[in-house]
Scaffold this motif. Structure first.
Motif, PDB file in Angstrom:
ATOM      1  N   THR A 103       0.856  -1.182   0.000  1.00 61.36           N
ATOM      2  CA  THR A 103       0.000   0.000   0.000  1.00 61.36           C
ATOM      3  C   THR A 103       0.891   1.231   0.000  1.00 61.36           C
ATOM      4  N   GLU A 145       2.568   4.446   0.917  1.00 64.73           N
ATOM      5  CA  GLU A 145       2.524   5.124   2.214  1.00 64.73           C
ATOM      6  C   GLU A 145       1.843   6.479   2.131  1.00 64.73           C
ATOM      7  N   THR A 181      -3.704   7.191   2.059  1.00 65.44           N
ATOM      8  CA  THR A 181      -4.410   6.670   3.229  1.00 65.44           C
ATOM      9  C   THR A 181      -5.597   5.822   2.760  1.00 65.44           C
ATOM     10  N   VAL A 215      -8.925   2.700   6.549  1.00 61.92           N
ATOM     11  CA  VAL A 215      -8.398   3.392   7.727  1.00 61.92           C
ATOM     12  C   VAL A 215      -9.364   4.494   8.170  1.00 61.92           C
ATOM     13  N   LEU A 216      -9.883   5.242   7.191  1.00 65.31           N
ATOM     14  CA  LEU A 216     -10.834   6.304   7.509  1.00 65.31           C
ATOM     15  C   LEU A 216     -12.117   5.713   8.101  1.00 65.31           C
ATOM     16  N   ASP A 276     -12.446   2.851   9.694  1.00 68.85           N
ATOM     17  CA  ASP A 276     -12.153   2.358  11.045  1.00 68.85           C
ATOM     18  C   ASP A 276     -12.141   3.498  12.063  1.00 68.85           C
ATOM     19  N   ARG A 277     -11.601   4.648  11.663  1.00 68.19           N
ATOM     20  CA  ARG A 277     -11.549   5.773  12.593  1.00 68.19           C
ATOM     21  C   ARG A 277     -12.971   6.239  12.946  1.00 68.19           C
ATOM     22  N   SER A 309     -14.568   3.833  15.278  1.00 69.55           N
ATOM     23  CA  SER A 309     -14.034   3.990  16.634  1.00 69.55           C
ATOM     24  C   SER A 309     -14.628   5.212  17.334  1.00 69.55           C
ATOM     25  N   CYS A 329      -5.875  11.237  10.473  1.00 66.09           N
ATOM     26  CA  CYS A 329      -5.338  10.014   9.836  1.00 66.09           C
ATOM     27  C   CYS A 329      -4.465  10.355   8.635  1.00 66.09           C
ATOM     28  N   GLN A 355      -7.075  11.892   0.784  1.00 62.67           N
ATOM     29  CA  GLN A 355      -6.366  10.655   1.084  1.00 62.67           C
ATOM     30  C   GLN A 355      -4.846  10.757   0.913  1.00 62.67           C
TER      31      GLN A 355
END
Length: 791
Positions: free
Chosen positions: A488, A490, A493, A497-498, A500-501, A504, A624, A686
């Motif tokens: 992936t 670096e 993003t 990931v976004l 999941d944030r 959360s 993120c 991103q």
């Protein structure tokens, strides 16, 4: 498509059983749905002839007939109204067994003895007709078994064809497949040009050459429509699921089933001046053969004359111009209509005909001459018609062109996993009707036959080879692949990931439709152009969404209506906007929030979520994206509350919006509590900056606090940017730790307090240097924002 096995075997007769034949056809991609005997089981029924017929002395509705089977004469009492002397009939003798295990015995009806039964088609299980006894041809051989005479030891095979195989909507088409599957020769039907008996023609004009590139018309005189259709033709039609009507209609249906070309017969004496193939005029009306009256629109192709519409092209003829018992002159039509002109038109009118089923999938555009000659020969033979010249009207520039395709044997081997001999490949292609234009070792350039509209690329030819070679003959090879870990980048993003944030932070992911209600979307986004759906699921889902908000608000409304008042939803997906260059599709991530700040619990104080709660969630989300700063600026949006709307920018580019739902739209959705929305463009958030290591300074830092008073309408972000600009490269921390309004401050102003920290990696900064930075900051803030130091 229903087809009689015995009719098929007159074209090609491989030495295989009926079951093997059906299995073979299914494996070639023409799925057999089922089969059934063409007649129910019966025995002891022969062809008889009524030699005498008299009224029953004791019953008005019965007749006493003398029936011969060629050797003996028997008395039979019959109630059929069409019983008469000289008629050839289906005679069930004493001892015969009819469908349903009904045994014929000697009987006495109103004191008259009856030795047998004269049968209707329904009583023999041939059809539902029971208006009278079955009438056979005058030349039917008396005494012959009816099963043998009608060749009833046959099955009707029902084949389910895919839309691309219009070429198989005929006995000829199925026979071609069976021929090549068994490497057997095909016996083509003879269709030589018939003898022309007169020179009568009828003018034809094509004004829509795209919809109708080819049209053949022929005039027939002295047509006898009253003659019975031959029993062999009636039987073949019946076994294909087509009812016999009159000889002219039966002949056109028969040729359609045999060759795949629909035809239509007009009563020539009802036609006016000339035939015109044209588009309908809006509001024109046409009464079809089935009695249904249609109101036409300008998209529909018509056959018309000087008086108006005659037929819906490629679908159904009109009632007023159809062949009837009084018809003496027939104009036979045989045309090629472009599939795109017919597709969907029958369905839109609630119609479905054998002709439309074929035309909308594609009829062989080189078949019309053969079909006309075949039908002409049958009209002459059966109806005694006299044929005029066949006249072709053609727009050559719009006639389809057969595709020319290249094929390499290496591609065949690669795609099928088996090596097929070059000779076998060529044999299959030629058997399917392809013309070989060029050939060398492992290479062919072929021309597709005119009946294969679905041939365009090399893969199409490989599919044909696989079908005929046999799918069950292809080797079973387990797929192999190198499963290498995929890196992936670096700097990118991932969406996961976004997501999941947000999860959360207490959000739940939603998936909504990409099409929404047009009225709501137009009100929320009056300046956006929506893409209309050609075939929407319903009227309230007829446009593509220009934002994910309408779908999320519908989901929110659904939850609130079910007493779920603490809602946090997010969705990622495409929005669709109609731009000058075409349809713009942009990936977005959006959210909707309402209810209490915290989920229900002993710790929850009943405080409602507000703008800054959602802004904090967005800041957590954007954290993120490493090394990138986003600016929250006052904004305006048609769907958001004025004064509670922020535009989010990155390096001066708009990223998205955050704000409270406008009260008008809250009312529109029936929502009575505050709702907050956000939406971000994924392509603009991103991309992150790669982390860079900076050595830790060994030298002490220096800190200062700064409190300034500015006007209420001055944005904090503007002040922060100015401080950073004047603080120099050694500023390592800037923190807004207080905003004060109240006693000691003008009511139209506010106090902003910042903590600043400087640190140099290679030396200790002096007080004079830091004081110079502070002076520059204060002077700049005084100049730009009329700021003053707070005492």
């Amino acid at each position: 498509m229903k087809i009689s096995e015995k009719w098929l075997r007159t074209w090609v007769n491989p030495a295989i059983s009926a079951q093997e034949l059906m299995d073979q056809v299914t494996m070639a991609g023409l799925e057999v749905d089922g089969f059934e005997p063409v007649a129910e089981a019966f025995s002891g029924v022969v062809i008889g002839e009524i030699t005498a017929c008299e009224q029953h002395p004791n019953a008005d509705k019965l007749r006493v007939c003398q029936v011969t089977n060629g050797t003996d004469s028997q008395q039979v009492v019959c109630g059929a109204p069409n019983a008469r002397a000289g008629l050839k009939v289906a005679f069930a003798e004493v001892g015969a067994v009819l469908p349903g295990d009904f045994k014929i015995k000697k009987a006495k009806l109103r004191d008259a003895e009856s030795f047998g039964m004269l049968c209707s088609e329904k009583e023999l299980g041939l059809s539902e007709s029971h208006d009278g006894i079955m009438e056979l041809a005058a030349d039917a051989p008396v005494g012959t078994s009816l099963r043998d005479y009608l060749d009833l030891d046959d099955i009707a095979i029902d084949i389910d064809l895919t839309p691309n195989r219009a070429d198989c909507f005929s006995v000829r088409g199925i026979a071609r497949e069976v021929s090549v599957l068994n490497n057997e020769s095909l016996t083509e039907v003879a269709a030589p040009a018939v003898e022309v008996s007169h020179n009568d023609t009828f003018p034809v004009e094509i004004t829509d050459g795209v919809g109708c590139p080819r049209y053949i018309g022929r005039v027939f005189n002295d047509v006898d429509v009253t003659v019975p259709t031959p029993i062999w033709m009636v039987e073949r039609l019946r076994r294909a699921g087509v009812r016999s009507i009159d000889p002219v209609v039966d002949i056109t249906n028969y040729v359609m089933l045999e060759l795949g070309q629909p035809l239509h017969g007009f009563d020539l004496d009802s036609l006016n001046e000339k035939i015109t193939v044209r588009k309908a005029q809006k509001g024109e009306k046409l009464t079809l053969l089935d009695g249904q009256e249609l109101e036409l629109d300008s998209s529909e192709l018509l056959i018309a004359d000087a008086s108006g519409p005659l037929a819906l092209a490629g679908i159904m003829g009109g009632k007023d111009s159809g062949v009837s018992e009084s018809t003496k002159r027939v104009f036979l039509e045989c045309a090629f209509f472009a599939p795109i002109e017919i597709a969907g038109k029958a369905r839109a009118k609630g119609l479905h005909t054998d002709a439309s089923h074929r035309y909308e999938r594609g009829v062989d555009f080189q078949l019309q001459e053969m079909a006309v000659e075949r039908a002409s020969a049958l009209l002459i033979e059966i109806c005694g018609a006299k044929a005029g010249p066949a006249v072709l009207t053609e727009h050559a520039e719009t006639v389809p062109v057969c595709a020319e395709i290249e094929l390499n044997s290496s591609v065949v081997t690669s795609m099928l996993g088996v090596e097929i001999d070059d000779a076998r490949i060529e044999q299959i292609l030629v058997g399917l009707g392809f013309t070989v234009l060029q050939s060398s070792a492992g290479y062919w350039k072929v021309k597709a036959p005119s009946w294969r509209f679905d041939m365009a690329i090399q893969a199409d030819l490989v599919e044909e080879l696989a079908r005929i070679y046999g799918y069950n003959n292809l080797p079973i090879t387990a797929p192999t692949a190198e499963l290498k870990p995929q890196g992936t980048p670096e700097q990118q993003t991932p969406l996961a990931v976004l997501a999941d944030r947000l999860v959360s932070l207490g959000y739940q992911e939603a998936v909504t439709y990409s099409f929404v209600e047009p009225s709501i979307q137009q009100q929320m986004f009056p300046n956006e152009s929506s893409a209309q759906l050609a075939n929407p699921i319903s009227a309230d889902m007829s446009v593509m969404r220009v934002s994910l908000w309408p779908g999320l608000l519908k989901a929110l409304q659904h939850n609130l209506n079910r007493q779920q008042d603490h809602v946090r939803l997010f969705e990622s997906g495409l929005r669709f906007r109609q731009e000058e260059k075409g349809l713009e599709q942009v990936a977005m991530i959006s959210g909707v929030v309402t209810g209490s700040r915290l989920a229900k619990g002993w710790y929850e104080q009943g405080e409602s979520v507000d703008f800054y709660d959602v802004k904090g969630d967005l800041e957590q989300l954007l954290n993120c994206i490493h090394g990138v700063e986003f600016d929250f600026l006052p904004g305006k949006h048609s769907a958001l509350h004025p004064g509670q709307c922020a535009r989010i920018e990155r390096d001066g580019k708009l990223v998205g919006y955050l704000g409270a739902l406008h009260p008008n739209f809250a009312k529109l959705f029936g929502i009575k509590q505050s709702v907050y929305l956000f939406e971000l463009r994924l392509d603009r958030i991103q991309h992150a900056e790669l982390p860079k290591f900076s050595p830790l300074s060994k030298h002490p830092s220096t800190s200062r606090d700064l409190a300034v008073v500015v006007d209420e309408d001055v944005s904090v972000s503007g002040v922060v940017d100015s401080v950073k600009e004047m603080a120099g490269d050694d500023l390592v921390s800037l923190n807004l730790f207080d905003i004060y309004r109240g006693k000691g401050i003008d009511s139209k102003r506010k106090s902003l307090a910042f903590g600043l920290t400087w640190q140099n990696p290679s030396r200790t900064l002096t007080d004079d240097e830091v004081n110079q930075f502070m002076d520059s900051i204060i002077n700049t803030l005084q100049t730009r924002f009329d700021a003053s130091l707070r005492g």
